[in-house]
Design an enzyme around this catalytic site. Structure first.
Site, short mmCIF file in Angstrom:
data_model
loop_
_atom_site.label_atom_id
_atom_site.label_comp_id
_atom_site.label_asym_id
_atom_site.label_seq_id
_atom_site.Cartn_x
_atom_site.Cartn_y
_atom_site.Cartn_z
N LYS A 48 0.53 -16.66 -2.41
CA LYS A 48 0.70 -15.49 -1.62
C LYS A 48 1.96 -15.21 -0.76
O LYS A 48 1.91 -15.89 0.12
CB LYS A 48 -0.38 -15.03 -0.66
CG LYS A 48 -0.74 -13.65 -0.30
CD LYS A 48 -2.00 -13.50 0.55
CE LYS A 48 -2.08 -12.23 0.44
NZ LYS A 48 -0.89 -11.12 1.22
N ARG A 81 5.25 -5.84 -1.27
CA ARG A 81 4.70 -5.65 -2.58
C ARG A 81 5.56 -4.58 -3.39
O ARG A 81 6.23 -3.73 -2.90
CB ARG A 81 3.34 -5.13 -2.64
CG ARG A 81 2.70 -4.96 -3.81
CD ARG A 81 2.06 -6.04 -4.56
NE ARG A 81 1.35 -5.94 -5.68
CZ ARG A 81 -0.17 -5.52 -5.44
NH1 ARG A 81 -0.79 -5.70 -4.31
NH2 ARG A 81 -0.82 -5.41 -6.52
N ARG A 115 4.30 -0.64 -2.29
CA ARG A 115 2.48 -0.29 -2.46
C ARG A 115 2.20 1.06 -2.12
O ARG A 115 0.92 1.32 -2.48
CB ARG A 115 1.86 -1.56 -1.83
CG ARG A 115 1.98 -1.61 -0.25
CD ARG A 115 1.29 -2.45 0.54
NE ARG A 115 -0.24 -2.37 0.47
CZ ARG A 115 -0.98 -3.45 0.47
NH1 ARG A 115 -0.58 -4.67 0.67
NH2 ARG A 115 -2.61 -3.14 0.63
N PHE A 153 4.08 -11.10 -10.65
CA PHE A 153 2.76 -12.01 -10.86
C PHE A 153 1.87 -11.15 -12.02
O PHE A 153 0.92 -11.63 -12.20
CB PHE A 153 2.08 -12.18 -9.74
CG PHE A 153 1.78 -10.98 -8.68
CD1 PHE A 153 0.87 -10.04 -9.01
CD2 PHE A 153 2.60 -11.02 -7.55
CE1 PHE A 153 0.73 -8.85 -8.17
CE2 PHE A 153 2.34 -9.86 -6.90
CZ PHE A 153 1.46 -8.96 -7.01
N ARG A 178 -10.06 -2.72 -3.87
CA ARG A 178 -10.06 -4.20 -3.84
C ARG A 178 -11.10 -4.37 -4.76
O ARG A 178 -12.05 -4.12 -4.88
CB ARG A 178 -10.35 -4.45 -2.38
CG ARG A 178 -9.56 -4.26 -1.46
CD ARG A 178 -9.77 -4.73 0.14
NE ARG A 178 -8.75 -4.31 1.00
CZ ARG A 178 -7.39 -4.44 1.09
NH1 ARG A 178 -7.03 -5.51 0.38
NH2 ARG A 178 -6.74 -4.20 2.19
N LYS A 222 -8.02 -13.06 -1.93
CA LYS A 222 -7.01 -13.57 -1.14
C LYS A 222 -7.46 -14.68 -0.28
O LYS A 222 -8.33 -14.45 0.43
CB LYS A 222 -6.06 -12.73 -0.41
CG LYS A 222 -6.67 -11.83 0.65
CD LYS A 222 -6.00 -10.74 0.94
CE LYS A 222 -6.60 -9.93 2.18
NZ LYS A 222 -5.72 -8.80 2.83
#
Length: 512
Positions: A214, A219, A234, A303, A375, A381
Site C-alpha cells: 500500500k 490513487r 480517486r 495493481f 468499500r 487494508k
C-alpha cells in the site's frame, strides 16, 4: 422546476432521522422532476446531494457577505441557478472577481430567505442534508421502480449519479443495463475495508490471498484509447495535463485500449517514498508540467486492470485481472505483491513493505470481482497503526508557545446512515511548527464568520485529516458517544473528499 421544491425537500430530508422517510421524500421529488423536466434530472439529483455540477465556482463565504434582501416570492428555477453557476465557474481573468460579485448579487436578489440559506450552503460546500450516496441511490431506484443493484452498478461504471438517475427515470432497467464501462470515462474506484493486523485480514478473507504494497501516493486511474490517454484521481478529477511522464508511460504499453488502476508516487534517489505532501503538491500543480516533471518525477505502480483491448474485466476475478495486467505492463510498473495462505509469510511481507517506507498492505481476495465505488470485503487494508481519515469541524486558538496559531482541531466522522458529520474528539498532538503555520492560514480561509472573534472557530467541513490513535473508548462528552485515545495528526489530505472519510459506524465496530 422551481428551486423552492428542492429546498423544501432538502429541509424535510434533514429534519427526519428515518432512512425510509428520506428515501421516500427524495424519490417523490425525483419523480416530479422527471415528469416536468426530464432534461434537468441530472442537476436535480446533484443539488439534492448537496453539491453543484460545476464543482468549483470561485464563490467563497466572504463573497456572500452583504447579500441583497431576500425576495418575497419563490420564482427561481433549477435552470436559473444552474445557468448562474455555470457563468460563475467560467469567470476568469481580469475583472472576474467583479463579475462574480455581480452574478452572485443578481442570483441572490431573486431568492427567498430559505433559498438564500440553501444557496449559500451549497455554493461553499456546507450543504449537509442527510442525502448520503447510499440514500440517494436507493431513492433513484425507488423513484424509477428498478432494482437497487442495477442503479449501484450503473453508477459504478458511469462514475456520476446524475446521468444514471436520468437513465433510470426515463428508460428503466433497460437503460441502466445499457450503461457500461467506457474507455476514457472514469469509473468509481474500488475501496478497501480496514483491519488492525495481517492475521485479522487473512481470517476475514479465509483462503489464499494476494498481499500488495500500500503506497503512500495518489490513487490514479489511467485510460488508454489508441494513443489518447486520460488520467483521473480517486475523485475522478482529470489530471492528464499535469503528469506528462505518466502519459508517456501509458502510451508505451503493449496494448491499444486499456483502463488501469494504480498509484502515483514521488520516490527519492534511494527508492524510498518522499513525504506525501511532495506527491500531493506535484499532482495538484498545473504550472509548467515539464519543469515539474524534471524537478519532482513521479513513479506509477499499477495493481489492477479493468479493461483491455475490447474486453471488460470488472466482473472477472482478481486472479484473472492480475494475470492480464502482468501481460500488459512491465514488471517494474506493477505494485509489489505476494500470494499466500501462510500467516508467517504474509506478516513477513508486511514487515518488508513497512521497512521500505510504505503505508502497509492491502490484502485481496483472489476470486472477487472489482466492486467499484464502495468499500468491499474483498479488499482489506492493514497499516502498522490505527489510522482514520476524518474531517476538521472546528479549531481552537492555541495558548502558551502556540499563542497566535490555530491549534486544537475538532475531529468529525461521517454518519453512513444520515450523511451528516459527528464530532468524536479533539487533538493538538503531532503538529510541527510548519504544520501549525499552514493550518492557521488554511483554517482562516475555511472559517465560518470572523476567525478572530472567538476562541473556537467553526469551519466549513472541507479539510480531511489523517490521524493515528491507540484505541476507541466510550465518551458521553461527544455527540457520537465515542472518543479516540491518544489521537495525533499524521497529515492533511487534499486528495480525499469529505464524503469518503471514515464512518462513526466503523469506529463502533472497533469498540466492540
Amino acid at each position: 422546476m422551481l428551486l423552492s421544491e428542492l429546498v423544501a425537500t432538502s429541509r424535510a430530508v434533514t429534519a427526519t432521522p428515518s432512512r425510509t422517510a428520506k428515501v421516500e421524500q427524495l424519490a417523490a421529488t425525483l419523480r416530479r422532476a422527471a415528469a416536468e423536466q426530464p432534461g434537468r434530472v441530472d442537476t436535480v439529483v446533484t443539488y439534492l446531494s448537496g453539491s453543484l455540477p460545476q464543482r468549483r465556482t470561485g464563490v467563497s463565504w466572504r463573497s456572500l457577505v452583504g447579500l441583497p434582501a431576500p425576495a418575497e416570492q419563490a420564482t427561481l428555477t433549477v435552470a436559473d441557478v444552474d445557468a448562474a453557476a455555470e457563468q460563475l465557474a467560467l469567470a476568469s481573468g481580469s475583472g472576474s472577481a467583479a463579475a462574480r460579485t455581480r452574478l452572485v448579487q443578481q442570483l441572490f436578489s431573486r431568492a427567498t430567505a430559505d433559498e438564500q440559506a440553501w444557496l449559500r450552503a451549497v455554493f461553499v460546500g456546507e450543504a449537509r442534508q442527510g442525502a448520503a450516496d447510499g440514500i440517494m441511490l436507493q431513492a433513484i431506484a425507488t423513484a424509477a421502480a428498478v432494482p437497487d443493484g442495477a442503479v449501484r452498478r450503473a453508477v459504478m461504471l458511469a462514475g456520476r449519479t446524475g446521468p444514471v438517475a436520468v437513465a433510470a427515470l426515463t428508460g428503466g432497467t433497460v437503460a441502466l443495463d445499457a450503461i457500461g464501462l467506457e474507455v476514457g470515462r472514469p469509473l468509481r474506484p474500488m475501496l478497501a475495508a480496514a483491519a488492525p493486523d495481517v492475521a485479522t485480514a487473512l481470517a476475514t478473507l479465509g483462503r489464499e490471498v494476494a498481499l500488495e504494497a500500500k503506497l503512500d501516493g495518489i490513487r490514479l486511474q489511467a485510460h488508454l484509447d489508441d494513443g489518447a490517454v486520460g488520467l483521473f484521481t480517486r475523485t475522478l478529477e482529470n489530471v492528464t495535463n499535469r503528469l506528462p511522464e505518466v502519459v508517456d508511460l501509458v502510451r508505451r504499453l503493449p496494448v491499444r485500449r486499456a483502463v488501469l488502476d494504480g498509484e502515483v508516487i514521488a520516490l527519492g534517489g534511494d527508492g524510498r517514498p518522499l513525504p506525501f505532501q511532495v506527491t500531493g503538491a506535484r499532482t495538484a500543480s498545473s504550472a509548467d508540467p515539464e519543469r515539474m516533471r524534471a524537478e519532482v518525477p513521479l513513479t506509477v505502480r499499477f495493481f489492477d486492470l479493468l479493461h483491455v483491448d475490447g474486453v471488460d474485466l470488472v466482473d472477472r476475478p482478481l486472479e484473472e485481472r492480475w494475470a492480464r495486467l502482468a501481460a500488459a505492463a512491465p514488471a517494474g510498473q506493477l505494485v509489489a505483491r505476494v500470494t499466500t495462505d501462510d500467516l508467517a509469510k504474509a506478516q513477513g511481507f508486511f514487515a518488508e513493505v513497512v521497512a521500505a517506507g510504505h503505508e502497509g498492505v492491502v490484502v485481496k481476495d483472489l476470486h472477487r470481482p472489482y466492486a467499484a465505488g464502495r468499500r468491499s470485503p474483498g479488499w482489506v487494508k492493514v497499516k502498522p497503526r490505527h489510522t482514520l481519515d476524518l474531517v476538521v469541524l472546528a479549531v481552537e486558538w492555541g495558548s502558551g508557545r502556540r499563542r497566535g496559531w490555530l491549534s486544537n482541531i475538532h475531529l468529525g466522522a461521517r454518519d453512513a446512515d444520515t450523511g451528516g458529520l459527528v464530532m468524536l474528539g479533539k487533538t493538538f498532538k503531532g503538529m510541527t511548527d510548519e504544520m501549525l503555520r499552514w493550518q492557521t492560514a488554511r483554517f482562516r480561509r475555511l472559517a465560518v464568520g470572523d476567525p478572530d472573534a472567538s476562541r473556537v472557530v467553526r469551519l466549513r467541513p472541507e479539510q480531511v485529516v489523517e490521524v493515528a490513535f491507540d484505541g476507541v473508548q466510550r465518551s458521553p462528552r461527544y455527540p457520537g458517544g465515542l472518543a479516540l485515545r491518544f489521537a495525533r495528526v499524521l497529515r492533511y489530505r487534499d486528495d480525499k473528499p469529505v464524503d469518503q472519510v471514515d464512518t462513526i459506524q466503523s469506529l463502533r465496530q472497533l469498540l466492540s
